[in-house]
Design an enzyme around this catalytic site. Sequence first.
Site, PDB file in Angstrom:
ATOM      1  N   SER A   1     -59.531   7.146  51.311  1.00 22.55           N
ATOM      2  CA  SER A   1     -58.241   7.761  51.525  1.00 22.55           C
ATOM      3  C   SER A   1     -58.338   8.668  52.543  1.00 22.55           C
ATOM      4  O   SER A   1     -59.055   9.196  53.116  1.00 22.55           O
ATOM      5  CB  SER A   1     -57.946   8.425  50.212  1.00 22.55           C
TER       6      SER A   1
ATOM      7  N   TYR B   1     -59.333  14.108  43.062  1.00 21.96           N
ATOM      8  CA  TYR B   1     -59.187  12.726  43.785  1.00 21.96           C
ATOM      9  C   TYR B   1     -59.791  13.221  44.803  1.00 21.96           C
ATOM     10  O   TYR B   1     -60.665  12.145  45.284  1.00 21.96           O
ATOM     11  CB  TYR B   1     -57.801  12.295  43.804  1.00 21.96           C
TER      12      TYR B   1
HETATM   13  N1  LIG Z   1     -51.619   3.307  47.835  1.00 18.17           N
HETATM   14  C1  LIG Z   1     -51.901   4.465  48.553  1.00 18.17           C
HETATM   15  O1  LIG Z   1     -51.358   5.116  48.904  1.00 18.17           O
HETATM   16  C2  LIG Z   1     -53.380   4.572  48.629  1.00 18.17           C
HETATM   17  C3  LIG Z   1     -53.684   5.394  49.844  1.00 18.17           C
HETATM   18  C4  LIG Z   1     -55.081   5.884  50.022  1.00 18.17           C
HETATM   19  C5  LIG Z   1     -56.065   5.099  48.912  1.00 18.17           C
HETATM   20  N2  LIG Z   1     -55.749   4.296  48.341  1.00 18.17           N
HETATM   21  C6  LIG Z   1     -56.856   3.810  47.259  1.00 18.17           C
HETATM   22  O2  LIG Z   1     -56.696   2.176  47.422  1.00 18.17           O
HETATM   23  C7  LIG Z   1     -57.138   1.821  45.974  1.00 18.17           C
HETATM   24  C8  LIG Z   1     -56.300   0.781  45.500  1.00 18.17           C
HETATM   25  O3  LIG Z   1     -55.020   1.426  44.969  1.00 18.17           O
HETATM   26  P1  LIG Z   1     -53.628   0.956  45.102  1.00 18.17           P
HETATM   27  O4  LIG Z   1     -52.844   1.735  45.985  1.00 18.17           O
HETATM   28  O5  LIG Z   1     -53.512  -0.401  45.211  1.00 18.17           O
HETATM   29  O6  LIG Z   1     -53.080   1.359  43.348  1.00 18.17           O
HETATM   30  P2  LIG Z   1     -52.921   0.574  42.364  1.00 18.17           P
HETATM   31  O7  LIG Z   1     -51.818  -0.696  42.323  1.00 18.17           O
HETATM   32  O8  LIG Z   1     -52.731   1.253  41.094  1.00 18.17           O
HETATM   33  O9  LIG Z   1     -54.206  -0.299  42.089  1.00 18.17           O
HETATM   34  C9  LIG Z   1     -55.381   0.283  41.525  1.00 18.17           C
HETATM   35  C10 LIG Z   1     -56.328  -0.784  40.842  1.00 18.17           C
HETATM   36  O10 LIG Z   1     -57.432  -0.152  40.520  1.00 18.17           O
HETATM   37  C11 LIG Z   1     -57.899  -0.662  39.244  1.00 18.17           C
HETATM   38  N3  LIG Z   1     -58.575   0.265  38.338  1.00 18.17           N
HETATM   39  C12 LIG Z   1     -57.967   1.378  37.871  1.00 18.17           C
HETATM   40  N4  LIG Z   1     -58.694   2.081  37.043  1.00 18.17           N
HETATM   41  C13 LIG Z   1     -59.902   0.989  36.842  1.00 18.17           C
HETATM   42  C14 LIG Z   1     -60.847   0.912  36.085  1.00 18.17           C
HETATM   43  N5  LIG Z   1     -61.229   2.115  34.956  1.00 18.17           N
HETATM   44  N6  LIG Z   1     -61.674  -0.042  36.102  1.00 18.17           N
HETATM   45  C15 LIG Z   1     -61.283  -1.093  37.016  1.00 18.17           C
HETATM   46  N7  LIG Z   1     -60.299  -1.112  37.888  1.00 18.17           N
HETATM   47  C16 LIG Z   1     -59.388   0.053  37.521  1.00 18.17           C
HETATM   48  C17 LIG Z   1     -56.303  -1.330  38.613  1.00 18.17           C
HETATM   49  O11 LIG Z   1     -56.684  -2.261  37.762  1.00 18.17           O
HETATM   50  P3  LIG Z   1     -56.440  -2.310  36.202  1.00 18.17           P
HETATM   51  O12 LIG Z   1     -55.443  -1.256  35.758  1.00 18.17           O
HETATM   52  O13 LIG Z   1     -56.278  -3.768  36.004  1.00 18.17           O
HETATM   53  O14 LIG Z   1     -57.704  -1.721  35.852  1.00 18.17           O
HETATM   54  C18 LIG Z   1     -55.699  -1.575  40.013  1.00 18.17           C
HETATM   55  O15 LIG Z   1     -56.071  -2.882  40.120  1.00 18.17           O
HETATM   56  C19 LIG Z   1     -57.458   2.821  45.360  1.00 18.17           C
HETATM   57  O16 LIG Z   1     -58.927   3.169  45.522  1.00 18.17           O
HETATM   58  C20 LIG Z   1     -56.698   4.104  45.792  1.00 18.17           C
HETATM   59  O17 LIG Z   1     -57.448   5.234  45.563  1.00 18.17           O
HETATM   60  C21 LIG Z   1     -54.439   4.265  48.034  1.00 18.17           C
END
Ligand SMILES: NC(=O)c1ccc[n+]([C@@H]2O[C@H](COP(=O)([O-])OP(=O)(O)OC[C@H]3O[C@@H](n4cnc5c(N)ncnc54)[C@H](OP(=O)(O)O)[C@@H]3O)[C@@H](O)[C@H]2O)c1
Length: 264
Positions: free
Chosen positions: A141, A154
């Site tokens: 991130s 985080y």
């Molecule tokens: N969106 C942003 O602005 C942003 C910015 C910077 C970085 N990121 C990073 O991008 C990645 C994806 O996030 P996203 O934005 O797509 O958010 P999201 O829609 O909340 O997706 C998070 C994913 O992680 C999985 N997850 C959460 N806890 C888990 C666990 N204990 N075991 C296995 N899987 C787990 C969730 O699936 P389940 O709930 O089905 O387990 C879901 O598929 C993350 O690492 C986040 O830190 C996102």
Amino acid sequence: MYYKDKVIWITGASSGIGEALAYSLNKKNARLILSARRTAELERVKANCQGDPGSIEILPLDLSDGSSLKTKADEAEALFGQVDILINNGGISQRALAVDAELESVRHLMEVNFFGTIALTRAVLPGMIRRGHGHVVVMSSVMGKIGTRYRSAYAASKHALHGWFDCLRQEVQQKGVDVTMVCPGFIKTDVTKNALTADGSKLNEMGDAHKKAMLPEEFAEKLLPKVSAGKQEVYIGGKEVLAVYLKRFFPKLLNKILMRAKVT
Ligand SMILES: NC(=O)c1ccc[n+]([C@@H]2O[C@H](COP(=O)([O-])OP(=O)(O)OC[C@H]3O[C@@H](n4cnc5c(N)ncnc54)[C@H](OP(=O)(O)O)[C@@H]3O)[C@@H](O)[C@H]2O)c1
């Protein structure tokens, strides 16, 4: 061509960025292993993919359950005989002041974002090294490079990933294994809804910055050419990614800007 027929294991594939990556890679004729906790959501993502359903497998797992992850990696390798690319994308964010965030929720966040990620990576590395090729992609991130209020654990988890994977890159690069660190800015997903509050419960609200942020589909399309080009570190998002450069060259100025910025 980089992705065609490659076996690509995506964690966090049940929503957001991981889901969008699954669709983009499916269009590029990759073979996919989709992981997250929610089996029904993984089935939904698989059903939305095109082409041969036999080229997509789902493998439910919980990144916080460290003792299960070596077995999960063995199962992933057995599905298509190898894992060519591991996309460590599963993760959770945080909205709590450092002083308030209960240690148990901080530990949980570190288990998912850091320990779960390195456990899966350690488990697939021997196969990649033996075959002389592999690629590990890590969803860090902008918070892996800077810090703001409400995200101490985080940011710590994402900074820790940079330390671990920068060391790993030095160890495995000459063995044919690439490491790409990805630093998204704001991407419009459920990441803030799923963010942990002080007591570890979910925030259940979409952050203001995320409401008008880049769509995950656009993010995926921008990311994949950078991964196939072998980039070591990638920043994708809106103007918030400039913070990475401000931190590097003008850290005091960035601190001043962020102190005044609305960051919830
Ligand atoms: N969106 C942003 O602005 C942003 C910015 C910077 C970085 N990121 C990073 O991008 C990645 C994806 O996030 P996203 O934005 O797509 O958010 P999201 O829609 O909340 O997706 C998070 C994913 O992680 C999985 N997850 C959460 N806890 C888990 C666990 N204990 N075991 C296995 N899987 C787990 C969730 O699936 P389940 O709930 O089905 O387990 C879901 O598929 C993350 O690492 C986040 O830190 C996102």
